[in-house]
Design a protein around this motif. Structure first.
Motif, mmCIF file in Angstrom:
data_model
loop_
_atom_site.group_PDB
_atom_site.id
_atom_site.type_symbol
_atom_site.label_atom_id
_atom_site.label_comp_id
_atom_site.label_asym_id
_atom_site.label_seq_id
_atom_site.Cartn_x
_atom_site.Cartn_y
_atom_site.Cartn_z
ATOM 1 N N ALA A 121 54.455 41.159 34.479
ATOM 2 C CA ALA A 121 55.361 40.616 33.456
ATOM 3 C C ALA A 121 55.145 39.134 33.179
ATOM 4 O O ALA A 121 55.979 38.486 32.546
ATOM 5 N N HIS A 122 54.032 38.589 33.654
ATOM 6 C CA HIS A 122 53.707 37.187 33.366
ATOM 7 C C HIS A 122 52.295 37.086 32.797
ATOM 8 O O HIS A 122 51.397 36.500 33.426
ATOM 9 N N PRO A 123 52.048 37.630 31.617
ATOM 10 C CA PRO A 123 50.690 37.588 31.046
ATOM 11 C C PRO A 123 50.180 36.171 30.825
ATOM 12 O O PRO A 123 48.971 35.949 30.788
ATOM 13 N N GLU A 124 51.098 35.206 30.717
ATOM 14 C CA GLU A 124 50.679 33.824 30.496
ATOM 15 C C GLU A 124 49.942 33.249 31.709
ATOM 16 O O GLU A 124 49.204 32.262 31.592
ATOM 17 N N TRP A 125 50.127 33.855 32.879
ATOM 18 C CA TRP A 125 49.447 33.373 34.083
ATOM 19 C C TRP A 125 47.939 33.559 34.004
ATOM 20 O O TRP A 125 47.187 32.898 34.731
ATOM 21 N N ALA A 126 47.478 34.455 33.153
ATOM 22 C CA ALA A 126 46.040 34.716 33.036
ATOM 23 C C ALA A 126 45.283 33.462 32.616
ATOM 24 O O ALA A 126 44.097 33.311 32.919
ATOM 25 N N GLN A 127 45.948 32.549 31.933
ATOM 26 C CA GLN A 127 45.296 31.323 31.490
ATOM 27 C C GLN A 127 44.919 30.443 32.668
ATOM 28 O O GLN A 127 43.832 29.861 32.711
ATOM 29 N N GLN A 128 45.817 30.334 33.650
ATOM 30 C CA GLN A 128 45.561 29.485 34.815
ATOM 31 C C GLN A 128 44.875 30.239 35.960
ATOM 32 O O GLN A 128 44.252 29.616 36.820
ATOM 33 N N ALA A 129 45.016 31.558 35.974
ATOM 34 C CA ALA A 129 44.474 32.346 37.089
ATOM 35 C C ALA A 129 43.683 33.528 36.537
ATOM 36 O O ALA A 129 44.177 34.654 36.489
ATOM 37 N N PRO A 130 42.456 33.312 36.103
ATOM 38 C CA PRO A 130 41.656 34.408 35.553
ATOM 39 C C PRO A 130 41.321 35.446 36.623
ATOM 40 O O PRO A 130 41.279 35.145 37.817
ATOM 41 N N ALA A 131 41.077 36.653 36.170
ATOM 42 C CA ALA A 131 40.721 37.750 37.062
ATOM 43 C C ALA A 131 39.331 38.252 36.695
ATOM 44 O O ALA A 131 38.958 38.258 35.523
ATOM 45 N N PRO A 132 38.536 38.681 37.663
ATOM 46 C CA PRO A 132 37.170 39.141 37.380
ATOM 47 C C PRO A 132 37.143 40.574 36.878
ATOM 48 O O PRO A 132 37.043 41.529 37.658
ATOM 49 N N LYS A 133 37.238 40.742 35.558
ATOM 50 C CA LYS A 133 37.241 42.084 34.984
ATOM 51 C C LYS A 133 36.110 42.299 33.989
ATOM 52 O O LYS A 133 35.780 43.439 33.670
ATOM 53 N N SER A 134 35.509 41.240 33.511
ATOM 54 C CA SER A 134 34.400 41.345 32.563
ATOM 55 C C SER A 134 33.367 40.283 32.914
ATOM 56 O O SER A 134 33.621 39.385 33.729
ATOM 57 N N ILE A 135 32.199 40.377 32.288
ATOM 58 C CA ILE A 135 31.158 39.376 32.523
ATOM 59 C C ILE A 135 31.639 38.001 32.090
ATOM 60 O O ILE A 135 31.398 37.001 32.777
ATOM 61 N N ALA A 136 32.353 37.945 30.968
ATOM 62 C CA ALA A 136 32.882 36.660 30.500
ATOM 63 C C ALA A 136 33.854 36.071 31.519
ATOM 64 O O ALA A 136 33.832 34.862 31.784
ATOM 65 N N ASP A 137 34.714 36.919 32.096
ATOM 66 C CA ASP A 137 35.651 36.455 33.126
ATOM 67 C C ASP A 137 34.887 35.904 34.326
ATOM 68 O O ASP A 137 35.225 34.834 34.864
ATOM 69 N N ALA A 138 33.892 36.638 34.772
ATOM 70 C CA ALA A 138 33.130 36.236 35.957
ATOM 71 C C ALA A 138 32.399 34.920 35.730
ATOM 72 O O ALA A 138 32.367 34.049 36.615
ATOM 73 N N ARG A 139 31.821 34.756 34.553
ATOM 74 C CA ARG A 139 31.124 33.506 34.257
ATOM 75 C C ARG A 139 32.095 32.336 34.183
ATOM 76 O O ARG A 139 31.769 31.216 34.601
ATOM 77 N N HIS A 140 33.279 32.589 33.650
ATOM 78 C CA HIS A 140 34.300 31.536 33.595
ATOM 79 C C HIS A 140 34.730 31.120 35.001
ATOM 80 O O HIS A 140 34.855 29.928 35.299
ATOM 81 N N ILE A 141 34.943 32.111 35.874
ATOM 82 C CA ILE A 141 35.336 31.805 37.257
ATOM 83 C C ILE A 141 34.219 31.060 37.972
ATOM 84 O O ILE A 141 34.463 30.086 38.696
ATOM 85 N N ARG A 142 32.982 31.517 37.783
ATOM 86 C CA ARG A 142 31.839 30.851 38.417
ATOM 87 C C ARG A 142 31.756 29.385 37.997
ATOM 88 O O ARG A 142 31.567 28.486 38.832
#
Length: 415
Positions: A121-142
Motif C-alpha cells: 500500500a505504499h507504491p511511492e516507496w518504489a522511488q527510494q527503494a527499487p526492486a530487482p524485477k527487470s533489467i532496467a531495475d537491476a542496472r539502476h540498482i547497480r
C-alpha cells in the motif's frame, strides 16, 4: 480496431500472455503442434529473474541472463511472437486488447504475466527503494551501489560518508538474503584496494525483516544458519524490524531511524496484472483462483499459470517459484497440443534453495535439509540447469569460476 492474428486452416488459436518461465515453457511445449500460437510480451526477451540480483551487484551482465524470445522460438513455425502490452481481455468476444489498439483473438488463453514486488500500500516507496524485477531495475540498482562508493570517496563530511556507505536491503526472503550477501562480498573483497580515501570493507550492509526470522519458507534450522552466515560476512541482520517510512535520506523502522542513501526492496511479491482484466475474485496478493487443470474459475477457455495463479495442492497454495511456473507451463502446453480440456496438474518439487555467500547456501526438500558448501554447489547447478541455451550456461559458469578464483566482477559499469 484491427485484428493482429487469425488462425489458419481452422486450427485452434492459443494466445499466451507473458514470456517468463511459465509462458515460454507453454509455448515451447506447443511447438510443432496442430495449433496456432501467439506469445505476447511487452519485452522481446525472456529474463532469468532468479539471477537478476547478480546483475544488480555487478556480478553478471544483462545479456548473460536474458535471451531473445524470437530466437528461442525461431524453429517453432506455428508460434508467433508479438511485442506488445496487454491492457484488457474480453472473454465474451474471446479477444485480448493491446495498448496500441490492436486486438488478438483466441480460442484458448494462457495468462502467465508473472509478479511484481509488493510495497504494501505504499507504491511511492518504489522511488527510494527499487526492486530487482527487470533489467532496467537491476542496472539502476547497480549504478546506485557503485556510485555510492564513488561519492563516498569524495565526501568530506564523516556523517555524509557514513550514510553513503550504508546499504539497506528490505526483506528477508531469498532475494533479500542473496542481495545482502553479494553486496557484502562486493564491499569486502571485489572493491578492496580500489579507493584511496575510503575502505569499502567499512561499508554497513543492513538486512531488515519485519518477521521473526529470515527465509521463513525454509525450516527454522536453515533460517538460523542463514542469519549466522550473513553475520559472519558482516551483514547486520535486524529481525522484527518493519519499515514505517522511506525518504531520500533513509528509512524509519519500528526499531528506529536508519540513515542510508541506498535502499533495495525485496520484501515480497504480488501477482502482476491478470485478475483485474477478468474482473473476478482474487486473493490478497492478486492471484487468480484456478482449478487443478489451471483453468480460471468461471472461465473454462482461460488458464493462469505461474505467479499470477492461485493453485492449491495438498491444502496449501503453490509457491511463486520458477520451477512451479515452468512445470505448469510445460504440462499445460503438452495438454493443449491434443486436448481442449487439460488434465489435472501435479507439482513435483525439486527442492527450495537460496544462496547466502561464498560456500554458504541452504537447500530444503521435504525432510531433507542441506546447508553450507554442498548446498551452495546444488544452488549453482540448479540455476545453470534452468538457464536457456548452452552458450549462456557456459558463460555464466565461466564467470562464476573466475569470480570464485579472483573475487573480480566484470560488470562494474555506471550508466
Amino acid at each position: 480496431m484491427s485484428q493482429a492474428h487469425q488462425g489458419g486452416d481452422g486450427r485452434r488459436r492459443v494466445v499466451i500472455v507473458g514470456g517468463g518461465f511459465g509462458g515460454l515453457a507453454c509455448a515451447r511445449a506447443l511447438a510443432g503442434a496442430d495449433v496456432d500460437v501467439t506469445l505476447i510480451d511487452k519485452r522481446n526477451h525472456h529474463l532469468f529473474q532468479p539471477l537478476l540480483y547478480q546483475v544488480a551487484t555487478a556480478a553478471l551482465s544483462p545479456a548473460d541472463i536474458a535471451v531473445p524470445l524470437r530466437g528461442v522460438l525461431a524453429k517453432a513455425k506455428n508460434v508467433r511472437v508479438l511485442l506488445g502490452e496487454v491492457c484488457g481481455i474480453d472473454p465474451d468476444r474471446r479477444q485480448v486488447s493491446l495498448t496500441d489498439g490492436t486486438t488478438v483473438p483466441y480460442e484458448q488463453l494462457v495468462l502467465a504475466t508473472g509478479s511484481a514486488y509488493n510495497y504494501f500500500a505504499h507504491p511511492e516507496w518504489a522511488q527510494q527503494a527499487p526492486a530487482p524485477k527487470s533489467i532496467a531495475d537491476a542496472r539502476h540498482i547497480r549504478a546506485s551501489l557503485l556510485k555510492a562508493f564513488e561519492d563516498a570517496e569524495r565526501a568530506d563530511d564523516a556523517a555524509h560518508r557514513e550514510a553513503l556507505l550504508t546499504f539497506v536491503v528490505v526483506g528477508g526472503g531469498p532475494t533479500g538474503v542473496e542481495m545482502a550477501g553479494t553486496i557484502a562480498e562486493l564491499a569486502r573483497h571485489t572493491l578492496k584496494g580500489n579507493f584511496r580515501n575510503i575502505d569499502p570493507a567499512c561499508a554497513k550492509i543492513i538486512l531488515v525483516e519485519a518477521g521473526p526470522r529470515i527465509l521463513s519458507a525454509f525450516p527454522e534450522e536453515l533460517s538460523t544458519y542463514a542469519v549466522d552466515a550473513l553475520r559472519r560476512m558482516g551483514v547486520d541482520v535486524r529481525l522484527g524490524c518493519a519499515v514505517e517510512g522511506l525518504d531520500d535520506h533513509g528509512l524509519d523502522t519500528k526499531a528506529g531511524r536508519i540513515n542510508a542513501r541506498t535502499i533495495i526492496w525485496g520484501a515480497g511479491i504480488k501477482a502482476a496484472q491478470g485478475a483485474a482484466w477478468l474482473g473476478g475474485t482474487h486473493d490478497r496478493n492478486g492471484r487468480i483462483p484456478v482449478a487443478d487443470n489451471m483453468a480460471v474459475v468461471g472461465h473454462e477457455r482461460i488458464f493462469a499459470i505461474g505467479d499470477v495463479a492461485l493453485l492449491e495442492q495438498d491444502g496449501a497454495a503453490l509457491p511463486a517459484l520458477a520451477q512451479v511456473a515452468q512445470q505448469q507451463g510445460t504440462h499445460l502446453g503438452r495438454e493443449l497440443r491434443v486436448l481442449a480440456i487439460p488434465r489435472p496438474f501435479r507439482y513435483r518439487s525439486r527442492g527450495d534453495t537460496a544462496v547466502i555467500g561464498r560456500h554458504s547456501a541452504v537447500y530444503s526438500l521435504g525432510k531433507y535439509q542441506l546447508k553450507g558448501r554442498f548446498a551452495w554447489f546444488l544452488w549453482g547447478l540448479a540455476h545453470v540447469y534452468l538457464l536457456i541455451g548452452f552458450d549462456r550456461r557456459a558463460l555464466v559458469m565461466f564467470q562464476w569460476i573466475w569470480r570464485y578464483l579472483t573475487f573480480e566482477r566484470g560488470a562494474r559499469l555506471i550508466d
